[in-house]
Design an enzyme around this catalytic site. Structure first.
Site, PDB file in Angstrom:
ATOM      1  N   SER A  93     -12.538   6.441   2.462  1.00 44.69           N
ATOM      2  CA  SER A  93     -13.652   6.115   3.346  1.00 44.69           C
ATOM      3  C   SER A  93     -13.196   5.174   4.453  1.00 44.69           C
ATOM      4  O   SER A  93     -12.295   4.348   4.242  1.00 44.69           O
ATOM      5  CB  SER A  93     -14.779   5.444   2.549  1.00 44.69           C
ATOM      6  OG  SER A  93     -15.757   4.887   3.403  1.00 44.69           O
TER       7      SER A  93
ATOM      8  N   TYR B  39     -18.184  -0.761  -2.854  1.00 39.41           N
ATOM      9  CA  TYR B  39     -17.868   0.641  -2.560  1.00 39.41           C
ATOM     10  C   TYR B  39     -16.509   0.741  -1.871  1.00 39.41           C
ATOM     11  O   TYR B  39     -15.639   1.519  -2.277  1.00 39.41           O
ATOM     12  CB  TYR B  39     -18.964   1.240  -1.680  1.00 39.41           C
ATOM     13  CG  TYR B  39     -18.608   2.593  -1.108  1.00 39.41           C
ATOM     14  CD1 TYR B  39     -18.534   3.715  -1.934  1.00 39.41           C
ATOM     15  CD2 TYR B  39     -18.351   2.755   0.249  1.00 39.41           C
ATOM     16  CE1 TYR B  39     -18.208   4.962  -1.418  1.00 39.41           C
ATOM     17  CE2 TYR B  39     -18.017   3.991   0.770  1.00 39.41           C
ATOM     18  CZ  TYR B  39     -17.952   5.092  -0.062  1.00 39.41           C
ATOM     19  OH  TYR B  39     -17.619   6.314   0.453  1.00 39.41           O
TER      20      TYR B  39
END
Length: 341
Positions: free
Chosen positions: A132, A157
């Site tokens: 990501s 995350y």
């Protein structure tokens, strides 16, 4: 019956990117085995409807399965002898990680370890996995470059995605497992996730509700259309990562290694201001948004901007979808899916 290539395992096949990738691989003549636990992070009906779109296509097989199901996964690998694995299953969402961090450990860390171990023991030729743009965290030098060090994540995350890259490198180094990590930059498009800005804003506008605009709209995102993301991925599936013969441990390149390991940004390379993004949604819906200005959210970053030079050099890929085209296509899908005249 035509001879199918593969098979390719796609984890998270009922997810946004997993669905689009599976669809494209099938169109390109691959056999695809998809797994997904169909969890309720957002409405499982949307996930089920995605799978229904491709369930009857030649070469597609879907199994509801969780990544913690070691026996089920082992059986699947024994049955299909996957040469290629695309690991997209993960607990998504930056803000949700503030409230439920343990879900990210279970899905993103334990799940990645399961996949790495299975790829190792079943001689998988290439593992392609989702990282990501969130891993850039507190970095401020833009455009974000895969040669930058990413040691300051600002959400759980992001930390799990950085950990995935480190885990992948360990397996590439120890077991010569070719791994390629993809740092996705704000993927959007039809069948998108309801927790993402485009879906939330469009839904609120059609319902006449205000939209929450964080940091008073003073943010930029490198919005990347899903078809462009998938185009990059299909070029990479059967091209395993290779060692970088020029890699130097005294001046280590974070994106490559003397092991078969690579990292790429998958972005549009054209950041868009949030205010312009909202204006494009207003044009596509034909309605005005009521904007509720809010402060910056914990875990958010001010701007994302992908340097995709390595992707262009190694795979001849550049994104081609403008933000106007992408939002128009999403809104057209949204109208049809929700039966809005």
């Amino acid at each position: 019956m035509s001879k199918l290539r593969g098979p390719v395992l796609v984890t998270g096949a009922a997810g946004f990117v997993g669905f689009h990738l599976s669809q494209r691989l099938l169109e390109d003549g691959w056999q695809v085995v998809g797994i997904d636990n169909l969890n309720a992070y957002y409405d499982p009906k949307l996930k089920q409807d995605r799978i229904a779109q491709i369930a009857s296509q030649e070469g597609f097989h879907f199994e509801p399965m969780d990544l913690v199901d070691a026996n089920g996964l082992e059986s699947l690998f024994q049955r299909y002898h996957f040469p290629f694995v695309v690991h997209l299953a993960a607990q998504a969402g930056v803000r949700y990680s503030l409230d439920n961090p343990r879900a990210y450990v279970d899905s993103n860390l334990v799940g990645m370890m399961q996949i790495l171990e299975l790829c190792r023991h079943h001689q998988v030729k290439h593992l392609l996995y989702a990282s990501s743009s969130s891993v850039y965290g507190a970095n401020r030098s833009q455009p974000f470059d895969v040669q930058q060090h990413v040691d300051h994540p600002i959400s759980i995350y992001a930390a799990t995605k950085k950990a995935n890259e480190l885990m992948a490198h360990s397996y590439s180094h120890l077991f010569r497992l070719p791994t390629t990590g993809l740092r996705f930059f704000t993927v959007y498009g039809p069948w998108g996730r309801p927790d993402m800005a485009l879906y939330k804003f469009t839904e609120a506008i059609f319902q006449g509700n205000p939209i929450d605009v964080y940091n008073h709209g003073l943010m930029e995102r490198d919005f990347t259309y899903v078809d462009d993301v998938v185009e990059a991925m299909v070029r990479m599936v059967d091209r395993p990562a290779e060692p970088n013969s020029q890699w130097d441990g005294e001046r280590p390149d974070p994106a490559t290694s003397n092991a078969p390991y690579r990292i790429y940004n998958i972005g549009n390379n054209r950041p868009v201001k949030l205010s312009e993004f909202i204006q494009q949604i207003e044009r596509a819906t034909g309605r005005k948004a009521v904007q509720r200005m809010l402060p910056m959210q914990p875990g958010d970053v001010l701007s994302t901007f992908a340097n995709i030079d390595d992707l262009q050099r190694d795979f001849g890929f550049s994104p081609s979808t403008t933000i106007e085209q992408g939002i128009e296509r999403f809104v057209a899908w949204y109208r049809k899916y929700h039966r809005i005249v």
